[in-house]
Design a protein around this motif. Structure first.
Motif, PDB file in Angstrom:
ATOM      1  N   GLU A 209       0.836  -1.192   0.000  1.00 52.04           N
ATOM      2  CA  GLU A 209       0.000   0.000   0.000  1.00 52.04           C
ATOM      3  C   GLU A 209       0.877   1.251   0.000  1.00 52.04           C
ATOM      4  OE1 GLU A 209      -3.255   0.144  -0.278  1.00 52.04           O
ATOM      5  OE2 GLU A 209      -3.297  -2.046  -0.431  1.00 52.04           O
ATOM      6  N   PRO A 210       0.545   2.248  -0.850  1.00 55.89           N
ATOM      7  CA  PRO A 210       1.335   3.485  -0.867  1.00 55.89           C
ATOM      8  C   PRO A 210       1.055   4.314   0.390  1.00 55.89           C
ATOM      9  CG  PRO A 210      -0.517   3.666  -2.373  1.00 55.89           C
ATOM     10  CD  PRO A 210      -0.529   2.260  -1.860  1.00 55.89           C
ATOM     11  N   VAL A 211       2.100   4.596   1.145  1.00 54.79           N
ATOM     12  CA  VAL A 211       1.937   5.387   2.370  1.00 54.79           C
ATOM     13  C   VAL A 211       2.412   6.826   2.181  1.00 54.79           C
ATOM     14  CG1 VAL A 211       2.072   3.389   3.877  1.00 54.79           C
ATOM     15  CG2 VAL A 211       4.178   4.578   3.238  1.00 54.79           C
ATOM     16  N   VAL A 212       3.280   7.033   1.186  1.00 56.60           N
ATOM     17  CA  VAL A 212       3.726   8.382   0.820  1.00 56.60           C
ATOM     18  C   VAL A 212       3.776   8.442  -0.694  1.00 56.60           C
ATOM     19  CG1 VAL A 212       5.591  10.075   0.912  1.00 56.60           C
ATOM     20  CG2 VAL A 212       5.114   8.680   2.912  1.00 56.60           C
ATOM     21  N   SER A 213       3.248   9.497  -1.267  1.00 59.36           N
ATOM     22  CA  SER A 213       3.340   9.688  -2.714  1.00 59.36           C
ATOM     23  C   SER A 213       3.304  11.164  -3.013  1.00 59.36           C
ATOM     24  CB  SER A 213       2.188   8.971  -3.444  1.00 59.36           C
ATOM     25  OG  SER A 213       0.939   9.490  -3.046  1.00 59.36           O
ATOM     26  N   SER A 214       4.127  11.578  -3.959  1.00 57.43           N
ATOM     27  CA  SER A 214       4.175  12.996  -4.308  1.00 57.43           C
ATOM     28  C   SER A 214       4.716  13.160  -5.712  1.00 57.43           C
ATOM     29  CB  SER A 214       5.058  13.765  -3.306  1.00 57.43           C
ATOM     30  OG  SER A 214       6.391  13.311  -3.404  1.00 57.43           O
ATOM     31  N   GLY A 215       4.677  14.391  -6.205  1.00 53.44           N
ATOM     32  CA  GLY A 215       5.145  14.656  -7.566  1.00 53.44           C
ATOM     33  C   GLY A 215       4.295  13.919  -8.573  1.00 53.44           C
ATOM     34  N   GLU A 220      -3.697  12.081  -5.844  1.00 56.37           N
ATOM     35  CA  GLU A 220      -4.826  13.003  -5.767  1.00 56.37           C
ATOM     36  C   GLU A 220      -5.961  12.615  -6.693  1.00 56.37           C
ATOM     37  OE1 GLU A 220      -3.228  16.813  -6.568  1.00 56.37           O
ATOM     38  OE2 GLU A 220      -2.181  17.000  -4.647  1.00 56.37           O
ATOM     39  N   SER A 221      -5.719  11.721  -7.635  1.00 54.57           N
ATOM     40  CA  SER A 221      -6.776  11.322  -8.567  1.00 54.57           C
ATOM     41  C   SER A 221      -6.901   9.800  -8.585  1.00 54.57           C
ATOM     42  CB  SER A 221      -6.457  11.819  -9.984  1.00 54.57           C
ATOM     43  OG  SER A 221      -5.308  11.166 -10.493  1.00 54.57           O
ATOM     44  N   PRO A 222      -8.085   9.290  -8.966  1.00 55.00           N
ATOM     45  CA  PRO A 222      -8.258   7.827  -9.064  1.00 55.00           C
ATOM     46  C   PRO A 222      -7.280   7.200 -10.041  1.00 55.00           C
ATOM     47  CG  PRO A 222     -10.381   8.952  -9.139  1.00 55.00           C
ATOM     48  CD  PRO A 222      -9.330  10.014  -9.238  1.00 55.00           C
ATOM     49  N   GLU A 223      -6.956   7.934 -11.125  1.00 53.50           N
ATOM     50  CA  GLU A 223      -6.021   7.392 -12.108  1.00 53.50           C
ATOM     51  C   GLU A 223      -4.647   7.176 -11.489  1.00 53.50           C
ATOM     52  OE1 GLU A 223      -7.834  10.069 -12.540  1.00 53.50           O
ATOM     53  OE2 GLU A 223      -9.297   9.506 -14.091  1.00 53.50           O
ATOM     54  N   SER A 224      -4.240   8.122 -10.626  1.00 48.58           N
ATOM     55  CA  SER A 224      -2.933   7.990  -9.981  1.00 48.58           C
ATOM     56  C   SER A 224      -2.920   6.817  -9.012  1.00 48.58           C
ATOM     57  CB  SER A 224      -2.572   9.286  -9.241  1.00 48.58           C
ATOM     58  OG  SER A 224      -2.474  10.373 -10.137  1.00 48.58           O
ATOM     59  N   SER A 225      -4.008   6.642  -8.267  1.00 47.83           N
ATOM     60  CA  SER A 225      -4.088   5.510  -7.340  1.00 47.83           C
ATOM     61  C   SER A 225      -4.025   4.187  -8.088  1.00 47.83           C
ATOM     62  CB  SER A 225      -5.388   5.592  -6.534  1.00 47.83           C
ATOM     63  OG  SER A 225      -5.422   6.760  -5.743  1.00 47.83           O
ATOM     64  N   GLU A 226      -4.729   4.123  -9.211  1.00 43.11           N
ATOM     65  CA  GLU A 226      -4.702   2.903 -10.023  1.00 43.11           C
ATOM     66  C   GLU A 226      -3.306   2.662 -10.581  1.00 43.11           C
ATOM     67  OE1 GLU A 226      -6.691   1.228 -14.174  1.00 43.11           O
ATOM     68  OE2 GLU A 226      -7.556   2.986 -13.162  1.00 43.11           O
ATOM     69  N   PHE A 227      -2.643   3.753 -10.981  1.00 42.50           N
ATOM     70  CA  PHE A 227      -1.284   3.626 -11.520  1.00 42.50           C
ATOM     71  C   PHE A 227      -0.319   3.107 -10.453  1.00 42.50           C
ATOM     72  CE2 PHE A 227       2.913   5.680 -11.810  1.00 42.50           C
ATOM     73  CZ  PHE A 227       3.401   5.002 -12.912  1.00 42.50           C
TER      74      PHE A 227
END
Length: 444
Positions: A209-215, A220-227
């Motif tokens: 599970e991603p606990v930190v993500s940036s850049g 911030e978007s569903p597409e990013s979470s899926e990616f």
């Protein structure tokens, strides 16, 4: 002779074309080699970057483990001294203030369960109703028997942020000290650098599970979470191990991926647009190499076009020469200095006797056999080596006459001409024979 020149020119053009193909292949191979080397260098540097981010997070986490162990010993002393809840709360509050000052961050929130009561440095509403007994941090600490226990990442019901909880059992039955660690603060440095650049950063826990993500890897978007889910799956499958491997980002940009693992099984990931890596790796020397290759390729193309144009011109000239050659039934190249001849074209009745070359005396002997006897002496005098040389010295480049020549059993009129020219090497002339019998008879 013309066919041989054409063949030689075709070989030259073919050689130049092969050289061009080899040059293009070398450029392509060199570009692939340079690209591979750039990506290899980038992988080494970016993997170090991911490792440094992971080590930074690991160091901060280890620091909190040390703070937890230290504060646990102090809490045990307070329990042993029979301190009441208020005193313990004041101590936790003061300790938390000092820890925040030392770490330059308020990312940890200390609290403890003492004799069934939650005592917090920052009390929250409803803590008296919170059922801590089923919490993983509480159960884990009791099972760890004095060792620090770390939970997986989860969502804090109070702040809504991603946190992990470090916990340790205290003296006394069921007593536990815990620190809630805000994960966005744990990877704050890496996250800030990623946000200020074209790269992306993500920190995955041991459950993926991603606990930190940036850049570029911001969730911030569903597409990013899926990616991010797809990214972790491809890393686990080994699809992104090679330096030239890439993955399409949420916006379709090809991303090079670099990662390293932390001791608890967490994964630190850095992504950088592949094109940015290649462009950043291009130096003035690379541009100079490309310019040189382009220049060489241009020379090859120019040479091929010039040779093709020259070849067409030569074919046209050969056609003209062939037409003119068909006009003459005999053409000989004479060297009046050496008194020799070379056959360019011979009539069928003298071809064998003339051969490819010979002395000029032999040439005249064969002419005696076919030129009318009454006019041969005049022919021999006009086309003697001495006369040809004298005429050239006088500036006469072409002279000749008409004679009766035997063809089989009959004599026919032929025109004979001696031609000298600057294009012909010094001491040489061309003697050519042309049939003019029909024209002469019409004039007569």
């Amino acid at each position: 002779m013309a066919q041989q020149k054409t063949r030689v020119r075709s070989i030259r053009i073919g050689s130049v074309i092969l050289l061009g193909i080899a040059l293009v292949a070398a450029i392509v191979w060199g570009s692939v080699l340079i690209r591979t080397q750039m990506l290899e260098n980038a992988k080494e540097l970016a993997t170090r970057l991911a490792t440094s981010y992971a080590q930074l997070a690991q160091t901060r986490l280890s620091s909190f483990e040390q703070f937890l162990s230290y504060s646990a010993s102090r809490m045990d002393e307070l329990i042993s001294d029979g301190a009441d809840d208020a005193r313990m709360q004041r101590w936790l509050e003061g300790f938390n203030s000092g820890m925040a000052s030392t770490m330059d961050s308020e990312m940890a929130d200390p609290y403890a369960v003492i004799d069934g009561t939650i005592i917090a440095a920052n009390p929250w509403e409803g803590d008296e109703d919170f059922d801590y007994s089923q919490a993983s941090w509480y159960q884990g600490a009791l099972k760890a028997r004095g060792a620090v226990y770390a939970t997986d990442a989860y969502t804090d019901t109070i702040t809504g942020g991603s946190i992990i909880t470090l916990s340790i059992a205290l003296s006394g039955s069921g007593n536990v000290l815990a620190f809630d660690i805000q994960l966005d603060e744990l990877g704050a440095v890496a996250a800030q650098r990623a946000a200020d650049s074209s790269m992306g950063y993500a920190l995955f826990d041991r459950n993926g599970e991603p606990v930190v993500s940036s850049g570029l890897l911001s969730t911030e978007s569903p597409e990013s979470s899926e990616f991010l889910n797809r990214l972790r799956e491809e890393i686990d499958a080994g699809f992104l191990d090679q330096s030239d491997a890439s993955i399409a980002g949420p916006d379709g940009t090809n991303l090079s991926v670099f990662f390293t693992e932390l001791d608890p099984g967490w994964l630190s990931v850095v992504t950088i647009p592949t094109m940015s890596l290649l462009m950043n790796g291009i130096t003035p020397g690379f541009f100079a190499l490309i310019a040189l290759c382009a220049l060489l390729l241009g020379v090859v193309i120019y040479t091929v076009l010039r040779e093709r144009k020259s070849s067409r011109a030569m074919h046209e000239s050969e056609d003209i020469i062939r037409i003119l050659g068909n006009t003459y039934f005999g053409i000989y190249r004479i060297n009046y200095l050496d008194q020799t001849y070379t056959t360019v074209k011979a009539s069928p009745d003298t071809a064998t006797a003339m051969g490819k070359s010979g002395t000029y005396a032999h040439f005249m002997d064969e002419m005696r056999k076919v030129v009318q006897e009454e006019t041969f002496e005049r022919f021999a005098e006009s086309f003697s080596c001495e006369n040809i040389r004298r005429r050239e010295q006088e500036g006469v480049t072409e002279f000749g006459g008409r004679y009766l020549r035997r063809f089989g059993d009959e004599y026919r009129w032929v025109s004979v001409a001696s031609i000298t020219n600057a294009e012909i090497s010094n001491g040489e002339a061309i003697i050519c024979f042309r049939a003019v019998d029909n024209a002469m008879r019409e004039e007569m």
